[in-house]
Design a protein around this motif. Sequence first.
Motif, PDB file in Angstrom:
ATOM      1  N   GLY A 148       0.809  -1.211   0.000  1.00 36.82           N
ATOM      2  CA  GLY A 148       0.000   0.000   0.000  1.00 36.82           C
ATOM      3  C   GLY A 148       0.841   1.259   0.000  1.00 36.82           C
ATOM      4  O   GLY A 148       1.986   1.249   0.463  1.00 36.82           O
ATOM      5  N   ILE A 149       0.261   2.336  -0.530  1.00 42.33           N
ATOM      6  CA  ILE A 149       0.906   3.640  -0.550  1.00 42.33           C
ATOM      7  C   ILE A 149      -0.110   4.703  -0.153  1.00 42.33           C
ATOM      8  O   ILE A 149      -1.321   4.511  -0.297  1.00 42.33           O
ATOM      9  N   SER A 150       0.411   5.815   0.344  1.00 41.67           N
ATOM     10  CA  SER A 150      -0.452   6.948   0.681  1.00 41.67           C
ATOM     11  C   SER A 150      -0.044   8.149  -0.157  1.00 41.67           C
ATOM     12  O   SER A 150       0.999   8.144  -0.814  1.00 41.67           O
ATOM     13  N   VAL A 198       4.246   4.089   3.178  1.00 44.98           N
ATOM     14  CA  VAL A 198       4.081   2.787   2.532  1.00 44.98           C
ATOM     15  C   VAL A 198       3.857   1.724   3.593  1.00 44.98           C
ATOM     16  O   VAL A 198       4.232   1.886   4.750  1.00 44.98           O
ATOM     17  N   CYS A 232       1.472   1.816   7.568  1.00 50.37           N
ATOM     18  CA  CYS A 232       1.488   3.192   7.066  1.00 50.37           C
ATOM     19  C   CYS A 232       0.565   4.088   7.897  1.00 50.37           C
ATOM     20  O   CYS A 232       0.028   5.071   7.384  1.00 50.37           O
ATOM     21  N   CYS A 280      -2.669   4.679   4.093  1.00 51.99           N
ATOM     22  CA  CYS A 280      -2.613   4.134   2.735  1.00 51.99           C
ATOM     23  C   CYS A 280      -3.975   4.251   2.053  1.00 51.99           C
ATOM     24  O   CYS A 280      -4.976   3.748   2.550  1.00 51.99           O
ATOM     25  N   VAL A 306      -4.273   0.222  -1.707  1.00 50.89           N
ATOM     26  CA  VAL A 306      -3.794  -1.047  -1.156  1.00 50.89           C
ATOM     27  C   VAL A 306      -4.215  -2.163  -2.103  1.00 50.89           C
ATOM     28  O   VAL A 306      -5.373  -2.233  -2.512  1.00 50.89           O
TER      29      VAL A 306
END
Length: 119
Positions: free
Chosen positions: A32-34, A39, A59, A63, A66
């Motif tokens: 996942g990233i935001s 991360v 995170c 995030c 995802v």
Amino acid sequence: MRITIVALLAGLWGYPLWAGQCGLEFCWGAVGISEDDAVGWSRGFETAEDAIAAVQDGCDEKCTTVKSFYDTCGALAVAANGSWGWGWDDSLAKAKSIAISFCSDGGGQCRAKVWACSY
């Protein structure tokens, strides 16, 4: 004799013979990233929900993107312009390459930001 040895080994390891490398029939992972570059990643979970929850823990619940996967590797790639791509494959290198390729469709220079293999 051979069946006895296999049964004995399965009992010693404590999981079924059909189990994946993480000891489960299906090994879930997630990445996942935001929007603010946080991360998260997870691997070796029994369910997709557990894998996703672990990513959010990693995170700090930030995030916004995802992706979960099982018995494979997954990767997310991002570009400076905010475009992103996601990919999965048995090979971690290939998963990253696929993610970068999809990210590049949105323009910009993309790089793999977070990755994991579920097993």
